[in-house]
Scaffold this motif. Structure first.
Motif, mmCIF file in Angstrom:
data_model
loop_
_atom_site.group_PDB
_atom_site.id
_atom_site.type_symbol
_atom_site.label_atom_id
_atom_site.label_comp_id
_atom_site.label_asym_id
_atom_site.label_seq_id
_atom_site.Cartn_x
_atom_site.Cartn_y
_atom_site.Cartn_z
ATOM 1 N N THR B 83 46.939 -29.492 7.596
ATOM 2 C CA THR B 83 46.555 -28.709 8.778
ATOM 3 C C THR B 83 45.430 -29.405 9.538
ATOM 4 N N ALA B 84 44.483 -29.964 8.789
ATOM 5 C CA ALA B 84 43.365 -30.663 9.435
ATOM 6 C C ALA B 84 43.887 -31.855 10.240
ATOM 7 N N VAL B 85 44.803 -32.610 9.623
ATOM 8 C CA VAL B 85 45.381 -33.762 10.322
ATOM 9 C C VAL B 85 46.138 -33.280 11.578
ATOM 10 N N ALA B 86 46.901 -32.206 11.419
ATOM 11 C CA ALA B 86 47.672 -31.670 12.540
ATOM 12 C C ALA B 86 46.741 -31.251 13.677
ATOM 13 N N LEU B 87 45.596 -30.648 13.318
ATOM 14 C CA LEU B 87 44.646 -30.230 14.347
ATOM 15 C C LEU B 87 44.082 -31.439 15.076
ATOM 16 N N MET B 88 43.752 -32.467 14.293
ATOM 17 C CA MET B 88 43.095 -33.639 14.879
ATOM 18 C C MET B 88 44.008 -34.400 15.825
ATOM 19 N N VAL B 89 45.274 -34.579 15.447
ATOM 20 C CA VAL B 89 46.161 -35.368 16.307
ATOM 21 C C VAL B 89 47.175 -34.503 17.060
ATOM 22 N N VAL B 156 52.211 -36.408 -0.299
ATOM 23 C CA VAL B 156 52.393 -34.956 -0.171
ATOM 24 C C VAL B 156 51.832 -34.493 1.167
ATOM 25 N N VAL B 157 50.601 -34.951 1.459
ATOM 26 C CA VAL B 157 49.964 -34.545 2.724
ATOM 27 C C VAL B 157 50.805 -35.010 3.909
ATOM 28 N N MET B 158 51.312 -36.241 3.826
ATOM 29 C CA MET B 158 52.102 -36.763 4.945
ATOM 30 C C MET B 158 53.393 -35.970 5.136
ATOM 31 N N ALA B 159 54.063 -35.668 4.023
ATOM 32 C CA ALA B 159 55.308 -34.904 4.126
ATOM 33 C C ALA B 159 55.048 -33.535 4.735
ATOM 34 N N GLU B 160 53.983 -32.899 4.281
ATOM 35 C CA GLU B 160 53.663 -31.568 4.797
ATOM 36 C C GLU B 160 53.284 -31.628 6.270
ATOM 37 N N THR B 161 52.512 -32.642 6.645
ATOM 38 C CA THR B 161 52.107 -32.784 8.040
ATOM 39 C C THR B 161 53.337 -32.986 8.925
ATOM 40 N N PRO B 208 42.660 -18.396 20.363
ATOM 41 C CA PRO B 208 43.519 -17.540 19.535
ATOM 42 C C PRO B 208 44.848 -18.218 19.186
ATOM 43 N N SER B 209 45.423 -18.912 20.164
ATOM 44 C CA SER B 209 46.692 -19.600 19.890
ATOM 45 C C SER B 209 46.477 -20.764 18.945
ATOM 46 N N LEU B 210 45.335 -21.416 19.078
ATOM 47 C CA LEU B 210 44.992 -22.524 18.206
ATOM 48 C C LEU B 210 44.906 -22.026 16.761
ATOM 49 N N ALA B 211 44.230 -20.902 16.577
ATOM 50 C CA ALA B 211 44.088 -20.332 15.238
ATOM 51 C C ALA B 211 45.458 -19.932 14.697
ATOM 52 N N ALA B 212 46.258 -19.296 15.540
ATOM 53 C CA ALA B 212 47.581 -18.855 15.097
ATOM 54 C C ALA B 212 48.435 -20.059 14.715
ATOM 55 N N GLY B 213 48.380 -21.104 15.545
ATOM 56 C CA GLY B 213 49.153 -22.307 15.268
ATOM 57 C C GLY B 213 48.706 -22.953 13.968
ATOM 58 N N ALA B 214 47.396 -22.949 13.727
ATOM 59 C CA ALA B 214 46.867 -23.566 12.513
ATOM 60 C C ALA B 214 47.315 -22.790 11.274
ATOM 61 N N VAL B 215 47.278 -21.472 11.364
ATOM 62 C CA VAL B 215 47.695 -20.641 10.223
ATOM 63 C C VAL B 215 49.179 -20.841 9.935
ATOM 64 N N LEU B 216 49.956 -20.875 11.016
ATOM 65 C CA LEU B 216 51.393 -21.083 10.895
ATOM 66 C C LEU B 216 51.684 -22.440 10.242
ATOM 67 N N CYS B 217 50.951 -23.431 10.720
ATOM 68 C CA CYS B 217 51.101 -24.797 10.220
ATOM 69 C C CYS B 217 50.732 -24.845 8.736
ATOM 70 N N TRP B 218 49.640 -24.187 8.389
ATOM 71 C CA TRP B 218 49.173 -24.179 7.009
ATOM 72 C C TRP B 218 50.191 -23.495 6.103
ATOM 73 N N ALA B 219 50.734 -22.378 6.561
ATOM 74 C CA ALA B 219 51.704 -21.632 5.758
ATOM 75 C C ALA B 219 52.962 -22.468 5.548
ATOM 76 N N ARG B 220 53.376 -23.153 6.608
ATOM 77 C CA ARG B 220 54.572 -23.984 6.499
ATOM 78 C C ARG B 220 54.318 -25.140 5.525
ATOM 79 N N ALA B 221 53.120 -25.721 5.600
ATOM 80 C CA ALA B 221 52.771 -26.843 4.724
ATOM 81 C C ALA B 221 52.730 -26.381 3.270
#
Lengths: 370, 286
Positions: B83-89, B156-161, B208-221
């Motif tokens: 999720t951190a990587v996804a946020l950064m890039v 693992v991190v790369m696959a999840e990202t 708010p959308s950023l937070a929602a996207g991050a949570v969604l991304c984290w859950a998917r990962a």
């Protein structure tokens, strides 16, 4: 005056918006408030965007205090962030996630100052615009008048060399508009730089501006002081805005033969041939019978085609040669039984006719001078 | 003139409901109701089964076993890292997709959201072909730096990202696209550089959308299985994440599989609660 003149704003440009094009030139001196008055969709907001650097002009140039802001010929353009310009948007555009104080402090923050210093600078403007009580609120918790004041404070806090206002009062309800108007007028008079205000509301322009430029169909149709414009409108559009009857015609001796039919007798001989005649609706006397034994020089018949209730009077639309708008009291309407279709006589004293000339550059002159 | 009306009883509660919400009779036609009930049962029955068959008595001891804790820990930190990587890039990419204009933009948008519909196992194979020891990039990483990515926690991190980042990108891009750019213009007239506008106006406004996207991304990962097992394998303690541990536990210790599944179910419910404003309320809003 030339465009390279040092102090103030000089603009000579074509601004485009969609398929619409506005050709406009003016200068604004430091401390002067120029009102640009025109119908909606005439490109007024685009003009402000051009001055602020949000939209480049399509031809011409803009200079501020001798510095080029935009010059199509040389390709010079100063980006919005680099222009010392304060713009108060029509719907204010206050940042919803920041408090009033931080909205006002935004320019200082953007300039790279730390939060404490930015807020200190902002407090000065908060005090000046009497916003201390509101400084912790979010924009969503402000009334229209308060938002307007915050938007003005935010723009002024940048200490701009040019201040721009987009329909500053149009988002306010009628009641707060008067208060804000008086207040805004005071703040504008304290502002040392040139100020451009665009509006479609003639009252707003008359109250706030020192000088007016009226635009219509993409071109300047009249410029002058508010007093000149209201007394001597140059076009039908301006006449409607300021509530006058306007007729174009040519003189024949002491008479003006109107282009759309009818004649007026003037009070004095006029040398110019093509003239405009303005008549106040309240100067038109309406009677149900032909006036006789009167000193009034202009009387003619007509038929009432419409009635509109104004605040204290009734506005009559009367078809005739020429057609006219006349203001009478409600009591007169009742006494004379003035319904649509009523046959009436109009009279206007020759001394109530305002006769003048309109020149191509948008200024009006007395026939006597020209 | 006699006309037959069909009066029914209206309870006080129903009267009040119709008065406040409006609308007429609430009853659904049977032709819609029956299939709808089938859908509900189909969706909820398996979850019910999970709860019924859960080894409630052994739950504590199963979940405190070292290899379970290891899998849980690995899952949590890799999902967070992804999720951190996804946020950064991903956020800068979302901005680019929403605001920039360049040739091939639409194609690029389609390509970066491809992992949303791509079978994860295909993603895993693709990652292997790119970053594997014989992969087009991995070969040189191995030759020049001695860096081998596959079958490591990094894999693992790369696959999840790879699988989860598009969720963040489309959420943030949508928010940027609909955000009122008037505020950004206002910021520019106040002297803010483009980067300052992004930091102080754009980002907070899509917060708010950023937070929602991050949570969604984290859950998917966190739930990622196919790409991870293909690209990273399943080495306990190194690359065996929760979903993979569950899959293997099902053969050796079904009770443990159910217990681990419960943990992931709990996390999913927590995610739904966190996003309720965004997903649940918006769907019933007027």
């Amino acid at each position: 005056m030339n465009a390279e003149q040092d102090a103030g704003l000089a603009l000579d440009a074509v601004v485009r918006r969609g398929g619409f094009q506005l050709t406009i030139a003016f200068q604004v001196a430091p401390g002067e408030v120029l009102g640009v008055l025109g119908p909606n969709g005439a490109g007024k907001s685009t003009l402000l965007r051009a001055l602020a650097g949000l939209t480049p002009i399509s031809a011409g140039r803009i200079t501020l205090d001798g510095h080029l802001l935009d010059d199509v010929a040389s390709g010079t353009f100063v980006e919005a962030a680099g222009r010392p310009v304060g713009l108060v948007f029509q719907n204010y555009r206050l940042f919803p996630h920041l408090s009033v104080l931080d909205n006002v402090a935004f320019a200082a923050r953007a300039a790279g100052h730390d939060r404490a210093r930015s807020r200190r600078a902002a407090r000065q403007w908060i005090d000046r615009l009497d916003l201390r009580r509101l400084s912790d609120r979010r924009p969503a918790q402000l009334s229209g008048g308060e938002s307007q004041r915050v938007a003005l404070a935010r723009a002024l806090a940048r200490e701009p060399a040019l201040l721009l206002l987009d329909e500053p009062l149009s988002a306010l309800d009628a009641r707060t508009r008067l208060d804000v108007q008086a207040e805004l007028r005071r703040h504008l008079s304290e502002y040392p730089g040139p100020c451009v205000l665009v509006t479609h509301d003639p009252l707003e322009a008359l109250v706030l501006a020192d000088r007016l430029v009226v635009i219509e169909d993409g071109a300047v149709v009249q410029q002058g002081t508010p007093a000149e414009v209201t007394r001597r409108p140059a076009t039908e559009y301006v006449a409607k805005l300021v509530g006058l009857n306007l007729y174009a015609g040519h003189t024949e001796g002491y008479e003006v033969v109107l282009a759309d039919g009818g004649t007026f007798v003037m009070a004095e001989y006029v040398s110019a041939s093509d003239v405009l005649v303005a008549v106040r609706p309240s100067a038109v006397v309406v009677s149900t019978q032909r006036p006789s034994g009167t000193s009034v020089r202009n009387t003619w018949p007509g038929v009432v085609s419409g009635l509109t209730m104004l605040a204290e009077r009734v506005r009559l639309d009367i078809a005739g040669q020429p057609s006219v708008v006349a203001d009478v009291t409600a009591a007169a309407v009742a006494d004379l039984k003035l319904a649509a279709g009523a046959q009436v006589w109009m009279s206007v004293k020759a001394t109530d006719l305002e006769v003048y000339q309109h020149t191509a550059d948008g200024t009006v002159t007395s026939p006597a001078d020209g | 003139m006699t006309r037959k009306l069909a009066p029914t009883r209206l309870t006080a509660g129903e009267r009040a409901r119709r008065a406040t919400i409006g609308g007429g009779a609430r009853g659904a036609p049977a032709a819609l109701l029956a299939p709808a009930l089938v859908a509900v049962v189909f969706l909820l029955l398996p979850l019910l089964g999970l709860l019924v068959r859960a080894p409630w008595g052994r739950l504590g001891s199963i979940l405190s076993e070292p290899d379970v804790l290891q899998a849980l820990e690995l899952s949590l930190w890799t999902a967070t890292a992804a999720t951190a990587v996804a946020l950064m890039v991903g956020v800068p990419l979302a901005w680019l997709l929403a605001r920039a204009s360049f040739p091939g933009l639409r194609l690029l948008r389609a390509l970066v959201t491809l992992p949303l519909v791509l079978p994860p196992v295909v993603g895993g194979v693709a990652l292997l072909l790119a970053f594997g020891r014989e992969g087009i990039v991995g070969k040189y990483l191995d030759q020049w730096f001695g860096l081998t990515i596959p079958f490591s926690p990094l894999a693992v991190v790369m696959a999840e990202t790879f699988v989860a980042m598009p969720f963040l990108i489309i959420t943030v891009e949508g928010a940027l696209r609909t955000a009122d750019q008037g505020f950004e213009e206002a910021a520019a007239t106040l002297g803010a550089s483009r980067m300052t506008v992004f930091r102080r106006v754009t980002l907070p406004m899509v917060g708010p959308s950023l937070a929602a996207g991050a949570v969604l991304c984290w859950a998917r990962a966190l739930g990622e299985f196919g790409a991870t097992i293909t690209f990273a394998g399943s080495f306990p303690g190194r690359t065996e994440t929760m979903p993979i541990a569950i899959y293997y536990a099902l053969e050796t210790d079904p009770d443990a599989a159910v217990a681990l599944s419960l943990v992931l179910l709990l996390v999913s419910v927590a995610v739904l609660v966190a996003l309720r404003d965004r997903w649940l309320r918006s769907s019933v809003a007027t």
